[in-house]
Design a protein around this motif. Structure first.
Motif, PDB file in Angstrom:
ATOM      1  N   ALA A   1       1.003  -1.083   0.056  1.00 31.31           N
ATOM      2  CA  ALA A   1      -0.069  -0.143  -0.045  1.00 31.31           C
ATOM      3  C   ALA A   1       0.821   1.253   0.179  1.00 31.31           C
ATOM      4  N   GLY A   2       0.623   2.338  -0.818  1.00 27.93           N
ATOM      5  CA  GLY A   2       1.153   3.542  -0.911  1.00 27.93           C
ATOM      6  C   GLY A   2       2.065   3.478  -2.063  1.00 27.93           C
ATOM      7  N   THR A   3       2.357   2.371  -2.885  1.00 25.10           N
ATOM      8  CA  THR A   3       3.085   2.373  -4.234  1.00 25.10           C
ATOM      9  C   THR A   3       2.599   3.091  -5.192  1.00 25.10           C
ATOM     10  N   ASP A   4       3.048   3.862  -5.978  1.00 28.16           N
ATOM     11  CA  ASP A   4       2.536   4.359  -7.234  1.00 28.16           C
ATOM     12  C   ASP A   4       3.127   3.761  -8.215  1.00 28.16           C
ATOM     13  N   ILE A   5       2.088   3.119  -9.163  1.00 25.72           N
ATOM     14  CA  ILE A   5       2.363   2.223 -10.044  1.00 25.72           C
ATOM     15  C   ILE A   5       2.607   2.845 -11.492  1.00 25.72           C
TER      16      ILE A   5
ATOM     17  N   ALA B   1      -4.157  11.907 -12.244  1.00 27.03           N
ATOM     18  CA  ALA B   1      -3.606  11.704 -10.748  1.00 27.03           C
ATOM     19  C   ALA B   1      -2.791  10.187 -10.873  1.00 27.03           C
ATOM     20  N   PRO B   2      -1.774  10.382  -9.815  1.00 26.59           N
ATOM     21  CA  PRO B   2      -0.872   9.091  -9.809  1.00 26.59           C
ATOM     22  C   PRO B   2      -1.794   7.889  -9.541  1.00 26.59           C
ATOM     23  N   LEU B   3      -1.260   7.010  -9.900  1.00 33.45           N
ATOM     24  CA  LEU B   3      -1.994   5.550  -9.817  1.00 33.45           C
ATOM     25  C   LEU B   3      -1.501   4.725  -8.635  1.00 33.45           C
ATOM     26  N   VAL B   4      -2.004   5.037  -7.481  1.00 29.91           N
ATOM     27  CA  VAL B   4      -1.522   4.685  -6.064  1.00 29.91           C
ATOM     28  C   VAL B   4      -2.337   3.368  -5.833  1.00 29.91           C
ATOM     29  N   VAL B   5      -1.540   2.248  -5.297  1.00 33.00           N
ATOM     30  CA  VAL B   5      -2.104   1.263  -4.689  1.00 33.00           C
ATOM     31  C   VAL B   5      -2.389   1.500  -3.090  1.00 33.00           C
ATOM     32  N   VAL B   6      -3.443   1.347  -2.528  1.00 37.64           N
ATOM     33  CA  VAL B   6      -3.920   1.623  -1.136  1.00 37.64           C
ATOM     34  C   VAL B   6      -4.711   0.829  -0.611  1.00 37.64           C
ATOM     35  N   ARG B   7      -4.786   0.599   0.611  1.00 39.70           N
ATOM     36  CA  ARG B   7      -5.811  -0.236   1.412  1.00 39.70           C
ATOM     37  C   ARG B   7      -7.336   0.274   1.189  1.00 39.70           C
ATOM     38  N   GLY B   8      -8.148  -0.519   0.742  1.00 43.18           N
ATOM     39  CA  GLY B   8      -9.673   0.389   0.546  1.00 43.18           C
ATOM     40  C   GLY B   8     -10.091   0.779   1.929  1.00 43.18           C
ATOM     41  N   ARG B   9      -9.806   0.068   3.065  1.00 42.42           N
ATOM     42  CA  ARG B   9     -10.454   0.637   4.325  1.00 42.42           C
ATOM     43  C   ARG B   9      -9.851   1.921   4.623  1.00 42.42           C
TER      44      ARG B   9
ATOM     45  N   PRO C   1      -6.411   5.866  -8.262  1.00 44.08           N
ATOM     46  CA  PRO C   1      -5.720   7.169  -8.515  1.00 44.08           C
ATOM     47  C   PRO C   1      -5.894   8.233  -7.700  1.00 44.08           C
ATOM     48  N   GLY C   2      -4.839   8.914  -7.325  1.00 47.05           N
ATOM     49  CA  GLY C   2      -4.935   9.992  -6.474  1.00 47.05           C
ATOM     50  C   GLY C   2      -4.626   9.463  -4.895  1.00 47.05           C
ATOM     51  N   GLY C   3      -4.687   8.327  -4.435  1.00 41.22           N
ATOM     52  CA  GLY C   3      -4.308   8.051  -3.283  1.00 41.22           C
ATOM     53  C   GLY C   3      -5.791   7.552  -2.377  1.00 41.22           C
ATOM     54  N   VAL C   4      -5.617   7.961  -1.030  1.00 40.65           N
ATOM     55  CA  VAL C   4      -6.542   7.459  -0.069  1.00 40.65           C
ATOM     56  C   VAL C   4      -7.744   8.427  -0.200  1.00 40.65           C
ATOM     57  N   VAL C   5      -7.331   9.804  -0.298  1.00 42.66           N
ATOM     58  CA  VAL C   5      -8.397  10.885  -0.393  1.00 42.66           C
ATOM     59  C   VAL C   5      -9.197  10.978  -1.672  1.00 42.66           C
TER      60      VAL C   5
ATOM     61  N   ILE D   1      -6.058  14.743  -7.548  1.00 43.81           N
ATOM     62  CA  ILE D   1      -6.851  13.767  -6.566  1.00 43.81           C
ATOM     63  C   ILE D   1      -7.909  12.918  -7.214  1.00 43.81           C
ATOM     64  N   GLU D   2      -8.932  13.793  -7.872  1.00 41.45           N
ATOM     65  CA  GLU D   2     -10.042  12.981  -8.605  1.00 41.45           C
ATOM     66  C   GLU D   2      -9.915  12.649 -10.128  1.00 41.45           C
TER      67      GLU D   2
END
Length: 338
Positions: free
Chosen positions: A60-64, A79-87, A117-121, A130-131
C-alpha cells in the motif's frame, strides 16, 4: 444561488448520462462481446483461467504509474496511480449531498488493496491530482479478454465513466459508458466489466472518468481484480524424463515445463509451482522454479512409494493452473528405468 448551481450540475449530469446511453453502449466491431455486470458470462467466454492482478502483492502506498505488471502497462493520465488499502480511503468535507461519508469509500472485491488514482483521499473536483481518475492500459502482448471490478465512491447509478478499446492496429473495437449499480444510500460499490474478442488483439484500453464536480460524493473511482486472458495464444508443454524410475527415494525424474506464446516467444520470469497427485509421497528438488529466457522451468522428483504419479503445474505469477500434466511410474526397486 447555491441551490440553483446544484440543480444545474444535476441536470448536466443527467443530460450527459442520456447522451452516452443513446449515442454509445454498442460494440463497434462484431468480433467483441461485452460483459457488463456479468462476471460468470465473462469467465465462460474467456475460456482459459484468467491471469489475475488484485494489487494485494503490492505494498500500500506504491505508485505504479507508468510501470508494467504481468503484461499490463499502467499509464497515468492525471492523478498518480496509487495502490492503497480500501479501508483507508475516505471522503473529506467539500461535497454537497453527502448522506454518510463513512460509506463513501472504495471497497475491495478481493483482499485488502485497490488501485485508487490520487491515493486514499476521495476529494471533490475539479482537482485532477486527486480525482482525475482516468487510466490507460497497454497490453504486451495483446490479450483476447480483459475484465476488472469498477469501484465507485458512491454507487448512485450515474457512471459518467467512458471506456474505449483499441486493437494492435489502432482500430476502435468498442466504446461506451460503463454502467454502475444504484445502491440505496449511495454507499461505495463495485461492478464488474469485461470484454472478450475473437482473437488476441486487444492492445489498449482507455478508461476516462468525466465526473469532476463537488455536488455529490461520486466523482472518484478505483479499480480492483484485473483479469486478462490470452485465449489460445498460450502454449505450454510439460514433460517428464525418464517416465519410469525405481522407487528408491534416490533416483529422480526431471519435470520440465516449456512455456511460450503462440507465436513461439518464450514466457520468461514466471514462477511455476509443481504438484503431485500423490501429495507428500513424492519429493521435489524444489516446489517452484522460474521460467528462464527460453521459457523453461525444471525440477526433479523422486519417491520411495511404488505407483504412478500425475504431475501438474501452476503459473503462480499469473495465478493460473496450466492445462498440462505428465506422469511418472515409480517402480519396485530392481526394475530398470525407461
Amino acid at each position: 444561488m447555491k441551490r440553483l448551481r446544484k440543480l444545474m450540475m444535476r441536470i448536466s449530469k443527467w443530460i450527459g448520462l442520456l447522451f452516452l446511453l443513446v449515442g454509445t453502449g454498442r460494440s463497434l466491431d462484431a468480433q467483441v462481446r461485452v460483459f457488463a455486470q456479468d462476471l460468470a458470462g465473462f469467465n465462460l467466454a474467456a475460456g482459459n483461467p484468467p491471469i489475475i492482478i488484485d494489487f494485494d502483492d503490492i505494498p500500500a502506498g506504491t505508485d505504479i504509474s507508468n510501470t508494467t505488471i504481468r503484461g499490463i502497462h499502467f499509464m497515468r493520465v492525471q492523478a498518480p496511480l496509487v495502490v492503497v488499502r480500501g479501508r483507508d480511503t475516505y471522503t473529506p468535507p467539500g461535497f454537497d449531498g453527502v448522506r454518510n461519508a463513512d460509506l463513501n469509500r472504495l471497497y475491495p472485491t478481493t483482499g485488502e488493496n485497490v488501485l485508487s488514482p490520487g491515493g486514499v483521499v476521495l476529494g471533490p473536483g475539479p482537482n485532477p491530482a486527486i480525482e482525475g481518475d482516468s487510466i490507460i492500459l497497454i497490453f504486451d502482448p495483446p490479450v483476447q479478454a480483459f475484465g476488472y471490478d469498477h469501484l465507485s465512491q458512491s454507487a448512485d447509478g450515474h457512471s459518467l465513466v467512458y471506456i474505449s478499446v483499441y486493437s494492435e492496429a489502432g482500430d476502435l473495437l468498442y466504446s461506451a459508458m460503463i454502467p454502475i449499480s444504484s445502491i440505496d444510500g449511495g454507499s461505495g460499490g463495485a461492478d464488474f466489466w469485461g470484454i472478450v474478442s475473437n482473437t488476441a488483439n486487444i492492445k489498449r484500453i482507455e478508461i476516462v472518468d468525466t465526473d469532476d464536480n463537488w455536488v455529490y460524493p461520486d466523482c472518484n473511482i478505483g479499480f480492483d481484480t484485473f483479469r486478462l486472458s490470452y485465449g489460445s495464444t498460450l502454449n505450454a508443454i510439460f514433460s517428464a524424463t525418464p517416465t519410469s524410475v525405481p522407487a528408491d527415494n534416490q533416483t529422480a525424474s526431471t519435470l520440465t515445463l516449456t512455456y511460450r506464446y503462440n507465436d513461439g516467444t518464450p514466457i520468461a520470469g514466471r514462477t511455476i509451482r509443481f504438484r503431485s497427485s500423490r501429495g507428500a509421497a513424492d519429493t521435489f528438488s524444489s516446489e517452484t522454479a522460474e521460467t528462464n529466457a527460453q521459457g523453461q522451468a525444471s525440477v526433479t522428483v523422486r519417491s520411495g512409494t511404488v505407483g504412478v504419479a500425475t504431475f501438474t503445474c501452476r503459473d503462480e505469477t499469473a495465478g493460473v493452473d496450466l492445462p498440462v500434466s505428465a506422469q511418472v511410474s515409480f517402480t519396485p526397486v530392481g526394475c530398470a528405468a525407461r
